[in-house]
Structure formats: structure tokens, C-alpha cells
Scaffold this motif. Structure first.
Motif, mmCIF file in Angstrom:
data_model
loop_
_atom_site.group_PDB
_atom_site.id
_atom_site.type_symbol
_atom_site.label_atom_id
_atom_site.label_comp_id
_atom_site.label_asym_id
_atom_site.label_seq_id
_atom_site.Cartn_x
_atom_site.Cartn_y
_atom_site.Cartn_z
ATOM 1 N N ILE A 7 0.814 -1.211 0.000
ATOM 2 C CA ILE A 7 0.000 0.000 0.000
ATOM 3 C C ILE A 7 0.852 1.266 0.000
ATOM 4 C CG2 ILE A 7 -1.893 -1.219 1.142
ATOM 5 C CD1 ILE A 7 -1.282 0.322 3.667
ATOM 6 N N PHE A 8 2.110 1.187 0.462
ATOM 7 C CA PHE A 8 2.991 2.349 0.339
ATOM 8 C C PHE A 8 3.301 2.616 -1.130
ATOM 9 C CE2 PHE A 8 3.547 2.706 4.808
ATOM 10 C CZ PHE A 8 4.198 3.907 5.041
ATOM 11 N N ILE A 9 3.460 1.556 -1.909
ATOM 12 C CA ILE A 9 3.702 1.743 -3.345
ATOM 13 C C ILE A 9 2.518 2.465 -3.982
ATOM 14 C CG2 ILE A 9 3.918 0.526 -5.548
ATOM 15 C CD1 ILE A 9 5.546 -1.603 -4.072
ATOM 16 N N VAL A 10 1.314 2.026 -3.682
ATOM 17 C CA VAL A 10 0.129 2.666 -4.246
ATOM 18 C C VAL A 10 -0.039 4.067 -3.682
ATOM 19 C CG1 VAL A 10 -2.385 2.520 -4.427
ATOM 20 C CG2 VAL A 10 -0.997 0.456 -4.642
ATOM 21 N N GLY A 11 0.238 4.236 -2.384
ATOM 22 C CA GLY A 11 0.062 5.546 -1.762
ATOM 23 C C GLY A 11 0.978 6.611 -2.327
ATOM 24 N N TYR A 12 2.191 6.233 -2.714
ATOM 25 C CA TYR A 12 3.147 7.223 -3.214
ATOM 26 C C TYR A 12 3.209 7.276 -4.741
ATOM 27 C CZ TYR A 12 5.025 8.480 1.336
ATOM 28 O OH TYR A 12 5.168 8.974 2.611
ATOM 29 N N ARG A 13 2.811 6.200 -5.411
ATOM 30 C CA ARG A 13 2.834 6.196 -6.874
ATOM 31 C C ARG A 13 1.494 6.542 -7.491
ATOM 32 N NH1 ARG A 13 7.937 6.744 -8.740
ATOM 33 N NH2 ARG A 13 9.350 5.359 -7.611
ATOM 34 N N GLY A 14 0.419 6.442 -6.688
ATOM 35 C CA GLY A 14 -0.897 6.756 -7.209
ATOM 36 C C GLY A 14 -1.527 5.566 -7.910
ATOM 37 N N ALA A 15 -2.637 5.841 -8.590
ATOM 38 C CA ALA A 15 -3.433 4.779 -9.210
ATOM 39 C C ALA A 15 -2.950 4.450 -10.609
ATOM 40 C CB ALA A 15 -4.903 5.178 -9.224
ATOM 41 N N THR A 16 -1.625 4.344 -10.790
ATOM 42 C CA THR A 16 -1.099 3.923 -12.078
ATOM 43 C C THR A 16 -1.197 2.397 -12.199
ATOM 44 O OG1 THR A 16 1.161 3.695 -11.245
ATOM 45 C CG2 THR A 16 0.500 5.864 -12.054
ATOM 46 N N ARG A 17 -1.184 1.906 -13.425
ATOM 47 C CA ARG A 17 -1.335 0.466 -13.633
ATOM 48 C C ARG A 17 -0.204 -0.308 -12.987
ATOM 49 N NH1 ARG A 17 -2.131 -1.568 -19.685
ATOM 50 N NH2 ARG A 17 -4.027 -0.315 -19.348
ATOM 51 N N MET A 18 1.033 0.163 -13.168
ATOM 52 C CA MET A 18 2.175 -0.557 -12.618
ATOM 53 C C MET A 18 2.149 -0.547 -11.098
ATOM 54 S SD MET A 18 4.722 -2.443 -13.158
ATOM 55 C CE MET A 18 4.783 -2.267 -14.935
ATOM 56 N N ALA A 19 1.774 0.597 -10.488
ATOM 57 C CA ALA A 19 1.722 0.673 -9.028
ATOM 58 C C ALA A 19 0.665 -0.253 -8.465
ATOM 59 C CB ALA A 19 1.452 2.119 -8.597
ATOM 60 N N LEU A 20 -0.502 -0.298 -9.120
ATOM 61 C CA LEU A 20 -1.579 -1.155 -8.625
ATOM 62 C C LEU A 20 -1.221 -2.634 -8.769
ATOM 63 C CD1 LEU A 20 -4.691 0.764 -9.984
ATOM 64 C CD2 LEU A 20 -4.064 0.441 -7.589
ATOM 65 N N ILE A 21 -0.627 -3.002 -9.898
ATOM 66 C CA ILE A 21 -0.259 -4.411 -10.086
ATOM 67 C C ILE A 21 0.833 -4.814 -9.097
ATOM 68 C CG2 ILE A 21 0.801 -6.049 -11.678
ATOM 69 C CD1 ILE A 21 -0.607 -4.587 -13.954
ATOM 70 N N THR A 22 1.851 -3.963 -8.966
ATOM 71 C CA THR A 22 2.942 -4.285 -8.041
ATOM 72 C C THR A 22 2.456 -4.296 -6.598
ATOM 73 O OG1 THR A 22 4.496 -3.230 -9.567
ATOM 74 C CG2 THR A 22 5.263 -3.647 -7.325
ATOM 75 N N GLY A 23 1.747 -3.227 -6.209
ATOM 76 C CA GLY A 23 1.260 -3.150 -4.835
ATOM 77 C C GLY A 23 0.269 -4.249 -4.511
ATOM 78 N N GLY A 24 -0.641 -4.548 -5.449
ATOM 79 C CA GLY A 24 -1.612 -5.607 -5.215
ATOM 80 C C GLY A 24 -0.968 -6.976 -5.123
ATOM 81 N N THR A 25 0.041 -7.224 -5.954
ATOM 82 C CA THR A 25 0.732 -8.512 -5.910
ATOM 83 C C THR A 25 1.463 -8.700 -4.589
ATOM 84 O OG1 THR A 25 1.019 -8.505 -8.317
ATOM 85 C CG2 THR A 25 2.464 -9.951 -7.038
ATOM 86 N N ILE A 26 2.164 -7.655 -4.136
ATOM 87 C CA ILE A 26 2.890 -7.762 -2.871
ATOM 88 C C ILE A 26 1.911 -7.900 -1.702
ATOM 89 C CG2 ILE A 26 4.443 -6.542 -1.291
ATOM 90 C CD1 ILE A 26 5.785 -5.312 -3.720
ATOM 91 N N THR A 27 0.803 -7.159 -1.759
ATOM 92 C CA THR A 27 -0.209 -7.290 -0.707
ATOM 93 C C THR A 27 -0.784 -8.701 -0.680
ATOM 94 O OG1 THR A 27 -0.791 -4.942 -0.884
ATOM 95 C CG2 THR A 27 -2.410 -6.396 0.145
ATOM 96 N N GLY A 28 -1.101 -9.253 -1.853
ATOM 97 C CA GLY A 28 -1.599 -10.620 -1.911
ATOM 98 C C GLY A 28 -0.585 -11.629 -1.402
ATOM 99 N N LEU A 29 0.681 -11.440 -1.737
ATOM 100 C CA LEU A 29 1.721 -12.336 -1.232
ATOM 101 C C LEU A 29 1.852 -12.213 0.278
ATOM 102 C CD1 LEU A 29 4.502 -11.948 -3.957
ATOM 103 C CD2 LEU A 29 3.035 -13.938 -3.549
ATOM 104 N N GLY A 30 1.652 -11.003 0.804
ATOM 105 C CA GLY A 30 1.684 -10.831 2.256
ATOM 106 C C GLY A 30 0.565 -11.590 2.944
ATOM 107 N N ILE A 31 -0.635 -11.545 2.349
ATOM 108 C CA ILE A 31 -1.771 -12.288 2.906
ATOM 109 C C ILE A 31 -1.491 -13.789 2.881
ATOM 110 C CG2 ILE A 31 -4.203 -12.857 2.560
ATOM 111 C CD1 ILE A 31 -4.535 -10.016 1.369
#
Length: 280
Positions: free
Chosen positions: A99-123
Motif C-alpha cells: 500500500i505504500f507503493i500505491v500511496g506514493y505512486r498513485g493509481a497507475t497500472r504498474m503501481a496497482l499491479i505491483t502493490g496488489g501482488t505484494i499485498t496478496g503475497l503478504g496475505i
């Protein structure tokens, strides 16, 4: 010998309670992520830190609420203390990175994919680390395709939840993002549990160090701390949002403005008024 596993010892009580805890943590965490995008960079880290703690605590609490309904008929279940609490730290850190990636990069495609993937891996990491800390008189094995499916569910749903949280506006959108994140957590959990096979040890053995083992009966009291944190975070978010960023909760829009001087009367107005008074 195959163990008899029951993941729903108390019926639908534990799955529903687990889903609600995941939804509460997701609602708080995604709301903090959304607010971070509307905050200056100096206060953004505070919102994102609170968001990662909320989602991580919700994921960890959801897992062990669900595990209170997990039993193996032939052997008691207990948990390794260090691995149990390490799962909470892993969840908070990895979800925080996402979520820090999304929070600082915004709603760009790369930020959402990277942030979502890392968040999912964390879960997913939290879940399987928690399962590694489970102590039963048996050997645990997993069905690899179902494990992979559980990780994919977590990553895809987490990415969708982050996208909805930072892109859509309105109460329904926030509610939908929270439900989607809760679906990611619970869907990953029960898919991973479906992948589990328990092979009993014969003859039975005991853990080498009972001091590091947490009985299953202690899971309920252990969840009081994260539950209280989620409630406290909800109160902070609802009543005093400035406590996170360090600023005032509500700011007067007129504060800080210079007082405007009153307009001067037009030239000659004073003389004309005096003359009119003398004539009267």
C-alpha cells in the motif's frame, strides 16, 4: 494414516466472524490509503502506516478466528508462539510495502499491479506461516495446484480492492473495496485449507519444548489485542483524523487569512453628508 479434519467445527459461526474481521481491517486500511492520496507528502506516511497495521491485523485476526473452528479428530491442535506472532509481523510489513507503493505512486497500472501482488503475497505468507506454526501429532502436506490457486486469489482480489479504493468514490465503492479485500483473505484461507492433508504419526509424539507451544484454547484471548486495535483505529479514523497526520482534526477554512481592510469611503462623501446635515 489420514487424519479426520474438520474446518467448520462450529458451523458457519467462525467463517462469518472471520469474514467480518477481515472486512473491518480492510475497510480501515483502504480508507487510510484513500486519505493518504489526498494528504500532503509529509502526512501521507502516517495514513499508510495505520492502513498497513489495520489490514495486517485484520488478516491475522481473521486467520486465527477461522482456525478456532479447525480440529483434527485424532489429535489436539496447538500453535508455536514465535511463528504465530511472526505471521502478524510478516503480514503488516508486506501489506505495508504494497500500500505504500500505491500511496506514493498513485493509481497507475504498474503501481496497482505491483502493490496488489505484494499485498496478496503478504496475505498468503501470513496464512502459510501460521499453518507452519500449527503443532499437531501429524505431518502436514499440501496440494500444490490449490496452494497456487490460493495465492492467485489473494493477489488478484487485493489488486482489485486497491484499485477500487483509490479510483472510485462514494460509500458504495468503499464498501465494495472492503468486501473484495475480505473475499481475498477468506477465499485464500479456505482454499489453502482445502489443500491441506494431515497424515497422523504413529505412535504419537509430544513437542520437545512445551513452553513454546500455545494451546488452541488460548487463541480466543490472544485475539483481544488486535481486535481492540482495530476498534481504536476505527475511532481515530472516524473522530480524530488529524491524530494520524499531526494536524488539527478540523481546520477552519478562514484560518491563516489576513484580515481584509474595510473599504474606505469615497472622496467627498463625508463633506456631502455634513452639508446635507447643516441644511436639515
Amino acid at each position: 494414516m489420514q487424519g479426520t479434519v474438520d474446518g467448520f467445527t462450529y458451523g458457519l459461526v467462525t467463517p462469518v466472524a472471520a469474514f467480518l474481521m477481515a472486512a473491518l481491517g480492510a475497510a480501515l486500511g483502504l480508507r487510510c490509503t484513500t486519505r493518504s492520496l489526498r494528504t500532503k507528502r509529509g502526512g501521507r506516511a502516517g495514513w499508510l502506516a495505520l492502513g498497513s497495521l489495520s489490514i495486517g491485523s485484520g488478516v491475522w485476526t481473521m486467520h486465527f478466528v477461522a482456525m478456532t473452528g479447525f480440529t483434527v479428530r485424532e489429535t489436539p491442535v496447538s500453535y508455536d508462539k514465535p511463528l504465530t506472532f511472526a505471521g502478524l509481523a510478516v503480514a503488516v510489513v508486506m501489506i505495508g510495502i504494497g500500500i505504500f507503493i500505491v500511496g506514493y505512486r498513485g493509481a497507475t497500472r504498474m503501481a496497482l499491479i505491483t502493490g496488489g501482488t505484494i499485498t496478496g503475497l503478504g496475505i498468503a505468507s501470513m496464512h502459510y506461516l501460521g499453518m507452519a506454526g500449527m503443532r499437531v501429532d501429524a505431518r502436514l502436506a499440501y496440494d500444490t495446484p490449490l496452494v497456487a490457486l490460493s495465492v492467485v486469489i489473494a493477489g488478484c482480489a487485493a489488486t482489485g480492492a486497491l484499485w477500487a479504493a483509490v479510483t472510485l468514490r462514494g460509500t458504495l465503492a468503499s464498501l465494495g473495496a472492503s468486501v473484495l479485500m475480505a473475499v481475498a483473505v477468506t477465499g485464500m484461507h479456505y482454499t489453502g485449507m482445502a489443500a491441506l492433508n494431515v497424515h497422523l504419526h504413529l505412535p504419537p509424539t509430544l513437542p520437545s519444548d512445551l513452553a513454546d507451544v500455545l494451546p488452541a484454547e488460548m487463541i480466543g484471548p490472544m485475539l483481544v489485542g488486535p481486535g481492540c486495535f482495530l476498534l481504536l483505529a476505527a475511532l481515530v479514523l472516524l473522530f480524530d483524523p488529524g491524530a494520524v497526520t499531526g494536524g488539527p482534526a478540523r481546520r477552519d477554512p478562514r484560518a491563516g487569512r489576513r484580515p481584509q481592510p474595510s473599504p474606505e469611503p469615497a472622496r467627498g462623501t463625508g463633506r456631502q453628508d455634513a452639508g446635507s446635515l447643516r441644511r436639515r
